[in-house]
Design a protein around this motif. Structure first.
Motif, PDB file in Angstrom:
ATOM      1  N   ARG A  87      49.078  40.796 -45.445  1.00 20.60           N
ATOM      2  CA  ARG A  87      48.921  41.760 -46.524  1.00 20.60           C
ATOM      3  C   ARG A  87      50.079  41.670 -47.510  1.00 20.60           C
ATOM      4  NH1 ARG A  87      47.594  47.456 -43.804  1.00 20.60           N
ATOM      5  NH2 ARG A  87      47.140  48.006 -45.948  1.00 20.60           N
ATOM      6  N   GLU A 135      51.764  39.300 -48.601  1.00 22.06           N
ATOM      7  CA  GLU A 135      51.792  38.143 -49.493  1.00 22.06           C
ATOM      8  C   GLU A 135      51.112  38.415 -50.827  1.00 22.06           C
ATOM      9  OE1 GLU A 135      51.894  34.075 -47.017  1.00 22.06           O
ATOM     10  OE2 GLU A 135      50.114  35.311 -46.641  1.00 22.06           O
ATOM     11  N   LYS A 136      50.276  39.436 -50.926  1.00 25.23           N
ATOM     12  CA  LYS A 136      49.614  39.750 -52.194  1.00 25.23           C
ATOM     13  C   LYS A 136      50.560  40.423 -53.184  1.00 25.23           C
ATOM     14  CE  LYS A 136      45.479  38.195 -51.330  1.00 25.23           C
ATOM     15  NZ  LYS A 136      44.213  38.922 -51.313  1.00 25.23           N
ATOM     16  N   ARG A 159      48.010  46.905 -50.829  1.00 18.33           N
ATOM     17  CA  ARG A 159      48.702  45.708 -50.364  1.00 18.33           C
ATOM     18  C   ARG A 159      47.755  44.548 -50.083  1.00 18.33           C
ATOM     19  NH1 ARG A 159      53.998  46.355 -49.245  1.00 18.33           N
ATOM     20  NH2 ARG A 159      54.808  48.480 -49.359  1.00 18.33           N
ATOM     21  N   ASP A 160      46.484  44.843 -49.979  1.00 16.76           N
ATOM     22  CA  ASP A 160      45.500  43.775 -49.798  1.00 16.76           C
ATOM     23  C   ASP A 160      45.029  43.181 -51.117  1.00 16.76           C
ATOM     24  OD1 ASP A 160      45.418  43.947 -47.002  1.00 16.76           O
ATOM     25  OD2 ASP A 160      44.013  45.616 -47.066  1.00 16.76           O
ATOM     26  N   GLY A 161      45.466  43.766 -52.236  1.00 15.87           N
ATOM     27  CA  GLY A 161      45.047  43.263 -53.532  1.00 15.87           C
ATOM     28  C   GLY A 161      43.795  43.901 -54.080  1.00 15.87           C
ATOM     29  N   LYS A 170      41.809  32.063 -60.888  1.00 18.80           N
ATOM     30  CA  LYS A 170      42.695  32.945 -60.142  1.00 18.80           C
ATOM     31  C   LYS A 170      42.758  34.298 -60.840  1.00 18.80           C
ATOM     32  CE  LYS A 170      45.853  29.694 -57.884  1.00 18.80           C
ATOM     33  NZ  LYS A 170      47.275  29.323 -57.681  1.00 18.80           N
ATOM     34  N   GLY A 211      40.034  42.754 -52.809  1.00 19.27           N
ATOM     35  CA  GLY A 211      41.266  42.066 -52.464  1.00 19.27           C
ATOM     36  C   GLY A 211      41.133  40.573 -52.247  1.00 19.27           C
ATOM     37  N   THR A 248      41.889  38.582 -55.339  1.00 16.98           N
ATOM     38  CA  THR A 248      43.194  38.735 -55.976  1.00 16.98           C
ATOM     39  C   THR A 248      44.191  37.735 -55.409  1.00 16.98           C
ATOM     40  OG1 THR A 248      42.786  41.086 -56.335  1.00 16.98           O
ATOM     41  CG2 THR A 248      45.077  40.345 -56.448  1.00 16.98           C
ATOM     42  N   ALA A 275      47.473  37.572 -56.568  1.00 15.08           N
ATOM     43  CA  ALA A 275      48.759  38.254 -56.498  1.00 15.08           C
ATOM     44  C   ALA A 275      48.649  39.577 -57.233  1.00 15.08           C
ATOM     45  CB  ALA A 275      49.866  37.401 -57.101  1.00 15.08           C
TER      46      ALA A 275
END
Length: 275
Positions: free
Chosen positions: A3, A5-6, A171-173, A193, A218, A221, A223
């Motif tokens: 999580r 890393e997003k 946090r998951d995007g 992207k 998410g 996504t 980032a």
């Protein structure tokens, strides 16, 4: 992918954009645009960018003034009724510094929808009588099902990046947008992207309460950045309105040949100042 890393910083997100990239910007005119992201492109000195947006204004204007742009695909371009045309953008197009593929808002959206659907083009009506189609080199065809009507075929438009400013991200995007999505749904489905800046960082559980507000799930996504006031000097309804005084100062200052004061006054710049 975990999580965490997003989530990244604005500086790190923009650092992933190479010179020469095509970027689709979300929002419309002065409303819910990813303007903090746009200003960071300028700070990092990005060059030779292609900007794609159905109804840009402040964003394309400031990028043209900063010398970041070489190509544009856009519909109507203006600073909205209070301020008229986008002078920096107009000068760049008229001088030939920036090349334009002119669209109507609906033809650009058709191109995005074609890319999102994985097809090479999208038929549209409503362009008949305009020179936009011929100038842009679009093809037309007769109804293959026996009718006599001709339609114009808009080639698929697939940006390297789509960047939107959302009301909230987790946090998951997952990205939540309240009110009009403008052109962002088609844009995010078309791009290779998707990058999200968001006004608030929300718990993932809150997205389960109103799943219909999740404009970008998410898994789409790449980032996300928590960017308070990320649409300044534009609006993010219902949280804040357009800061018309700041826009007026930008228009006056940039007409004089400088954007330094405006860049320094931006919320993300002030947040970077030492205590």
């Amino acid at each position: 992918m975990t999580r965490s890393e997003k989530l990244t910083t604005l500086e790190e997100m923009v650092a992933t954009i190479p010179d020469g990239a095509s970027i689709g910007l979300g929002g419309s005119f002065l409303h819910r645009g990813p303007f903090a992201f746009v200003r960071e492109l300028i700070r990092q000195g990005k060059r030779d960018l292609e900007i794609i947006k159905a109804s840009p204004g402040y964003d394309i204007d400031i990028l043209c003034r900063a010398g970041c742009v070489s190509r544009v695909r856009a519909g109507i371009v203006a600073m909205e009724g209070n301020f008229g045309l986008a002078g920096g953008y107009r000068k760049a197009i008229e001088s030939g510094t920036v090349k334009l593929e002119e669209h109507a808002c609906m033809t650009l959206t058709a191109g995005l929808r074609a890319a999102g659907a994985g097809v090479p083009f999208m038929p549209v009506g409503g362009v008949h009588g305009s020179q936009i189609a011929e100038v842009s080199g679009w093809e037309k065809m007769t109804d293959p099902y026996g009718g006599e009507e001709e339609v114009w075929l808009i080639p698929a438009i697939c940006p390297d990046f789509a960047v939107i400013h959302a009301h909230a991200v987790d946090r998951d995007g997952n990205a939540r947008v309240e009110g009009s999505p403008h052109w962002d749904r088609a844009l995010t489905r078309a791009a290779r992207k998707v990058l999200v800046t968001a006004e608030t960082l929300a718990p993932s559980e809150s997205f389960l309460e109103r799943p219909e507000l999740t404009l970008v799930p998410g898994f789409m996504t790449a980032a996300a950045v928590h960017a308070p006031q990320g649409a300044w000097p534009g609006s993010l309804a219902p949280i804040y309105d357009v800061n018309y005084d700041a826009v007026a100062r930008y228009v006056e200052e940039s007409a004089g040949g400088s954007i330094a004061g405006h860049m320094a006054a931006a919320p993300e710049a002030r947040q970077e100042e030492p205590a």
